[in-house]
Write an enzyme that holds these catalytic residues in place. Structure first.
Site, PDB file in Angstrom:
ATOM      1  NE  ARG A  78     -42.589  55.603  37.913  1.00 59.28           N
ATOM      2  CZ  ARG A  78     -42.181  55.693  39.167  1.00 59.28           C
ATOM      3  NH1 ARG A  78     -43.014  56.034  40.102  1.00 59.28           N
ATOM      4  NH2 ARG A  78     -40.924  55.467  39.497  1.00 59.28           N
ATOM      5  CB  THR A  79     -42.004  50.784  33.112  1.00 58.62           C
ATOM      6  OG1 THR A  79     -41.752  52.185  33.144  1.00 58.62           O
ATOM      7  CG2 THR A  79     -42.258  50.338  31.686  1.00 58.62           C
TER       8      THR A  79
ATOM      9  CG  HIS B 176     -39.885  54.959  28.670  1.00 60.87           C
ATOM     10  ND1 HIS B 176     -40.734  53.864  28.591  1.00 60.87           N
ATOM     11  CD2 HIS B 176     -39.710  55.203  29.994  1.00 60.87           C
ATOM     12  CE1 HIS B 176     -41.047  53.477  29.824  1.00 60.87           C
ATOM     13  NE2 HIS B 176     -40.432  54.270  30.688  1.00 60.87           N
TER      14      HIS B 176
ATOM     15  CE  LYS C 253     -26.741  31.173  35.480  1.00 64.86           C
ATOM     16  NZ  LYS C 253     -27.697  30.118  35.121  1.00 64.86           N
TER      17      LYS C 253
ATOM     18  NE  ARG D  35     -37.211  50.738  32.109  1.00 61.86           N
ATOM     19  CZ  ARG D  35     -37.772  51.642  32.911  1.00 61.86           C
ATOM     20  NH1 ARG D  35     -37.285  51.838  34.130  1.00 61.86           N
ATOM     21  NH2 ARG D  35     -38.816  52.331  32.508  1.00 61.86           N
TER      22      ARG D  35
HETATM   23  N1   CP Z   1     -41.501  56.380  34.292  1.00 66.25           N
HETATM   24  C1   CP Z   1     -40.748  55.257  34.465  1.00 66.25           C
HETATM   25  O1   CP Z   1     -40.203  54.702  33.487  1.00 66.25           O
HETATM   26  O2   CP Z   1     -40.653  54.841  35.754  1.00 66.25           O
HETATM   27  P1   CP Z   1     -39.901  53.524  36.228  1.00 66.25           P
HETATM   28  O3   CP Z   1     -38.424  53.730  35.940  1.00 66.25           O
HETATM   29  O4   CP Z   1     -40.199  53.384  37.674  1.00 66.25           O
HETATM   30  O5   CP Z   1     -40.420  52.394  35.399  1.00 66.25           O
END
Ligand code: CP
Length: 306
Positions: A54-55, A132, A83, A104
């Site tokens: 999603r993100t 998040h 590396k 992320r």
């Molecule tokens: N909600 C969320 O962070 O989903 P993903 O890990 O798929 O990005």
């Protein structure tokens, strides 16, 4: 707007700024054509050192729908991190290639390093069990649209409250709106960390901890289900013992309010039965649309294009 503003934690955005993003997201929904060229010639880099559906995809869809372009990597193994390149060096380099960066990373605090090295706006797309913020923006828009308020709500947070970064960010965000109550539903091993409990205490918020989802359900305006975070456990035995502690089923919803909203950041494993998906109170797929719209609003805001 600072040239290289960083959003690491939801609290990096003021309440007024969040309200502004909600307003922009609502306008994007009503008038998408107004925005379809707004980011023409702008590039978003998505640097994902940890899996995501999603993100990452909603960030990329957001930029594409704004007329911009995307570049990046999905998985550290596909980058020079494999590396031994540091986050600091990677961000210095990518700042030369992109106008805005979303990252992320599995290590808590990696976004702080990134923010110190970026020359363009930087967004934390999730760091370990920590924060998040853009998931919280998705949650806020979902709550605002389904409950028509962000205040005076009884919010149940259920499942892995220890490792669930979305839970921590959501509590931080909702504590800024008055009169919300929190029911923290988890097994002992997955209780909310003390530092988050302290935030509730310091804010004078009404909260209770329970192990029983069934007892909590009738009181709730929002039920925020979460997945037990397998990737953050030190041993598989504990994960297997705890993973199915809570499974939301249509039967358990019989005592819920008719307008309770069921949220989940997803991915779901077992914690919400697929039979619940048909229930009009299930908002977790709608939440993913809200996530894309809020990421569009955030990109526009950080680039000074809204
Ligand atoms: N909600 C969320 O962070 O989903 P993903 O890990 O798929 O990005």
């Amino acid at each position: 707007m600072e040239k290289n503003r960083s959003i690491i934690n939801i609290l990096d955005l003021s309440v007024d700024e969040v309200a502004h993003l909600v307003k922009t997201a609502n306008d994007i929904e009503k008038n998408p054509e107004k925005y379809q060229e707004r980011c023409a010639h702008k590039k978003l880099a998505t640097l994902f050192y940890e899996p995501s559906t999603r993100t990452r995809l909603s960030f990329e869809a957001a930029m594409l729908e704004l007329g911009g372009q995307t570049l990046g990597f999905a998985g550290a193994q596909n980058s020079s991190a494999s590396k031994g390149e540091s986050v600091a060096d990677t961000i210095e380099v990518v700042s030369n290639y992109a106008d805005i960066i979303a990252m992320r990373h599995p290590k808590e605090g990696a976004p702080v390093v990134a923010a110190a090295h970026t020359h363009v706006p930087f967004i934390n797309a999730g760091d370990g069990g920590h924060f998040h913020p853009t998931q919280t923006l998705a949650d806020i828009l979902t709550i605002e649209r389904t409950k028509e308020t962000l205040s005076g709500l009884t919010i149940g947070l259920c499942g892995d409250l220890k490792f669930g970064r979305t839970v921590h960010s959501l509590i931080d965000a909702m504590l800024r709106y008055p009169d919300n109550k929190y029911i923290l539903i988890s097994p002992n091993e997955l209780r909310l960390p003390e530092y988050e409990l302290d935030k509730l205490r310091d804010a004078g918020a009404s909260f209770e901890e329970t192990k029983s989802l069934e007892d909590a359900i009738p009181k709730l305006d929002i039920l925020y289900m979460t997945r037990v975070q397998k990737e953050r456990f030190f041993n598989e035995e504990d994960y297997l013992r705890l993973k199915d502690t809570y499974v939301l089923t249509p039967e358990k919803l019989l005592t819920a309010k008719a307008d309770m909203a069921i949220l989940h950041p997803l991915p779901r494993v077992n914690e919400i039965s697929v039979a619940v998906d048909k229930d009009p109170r299930a908002k977790y797929f709608y939440q993913t649309l809200c996530g894309k719209q809020m990421r569009m609003a955030l990109i526009l805001y950080l680039l000074g294009l809204d």
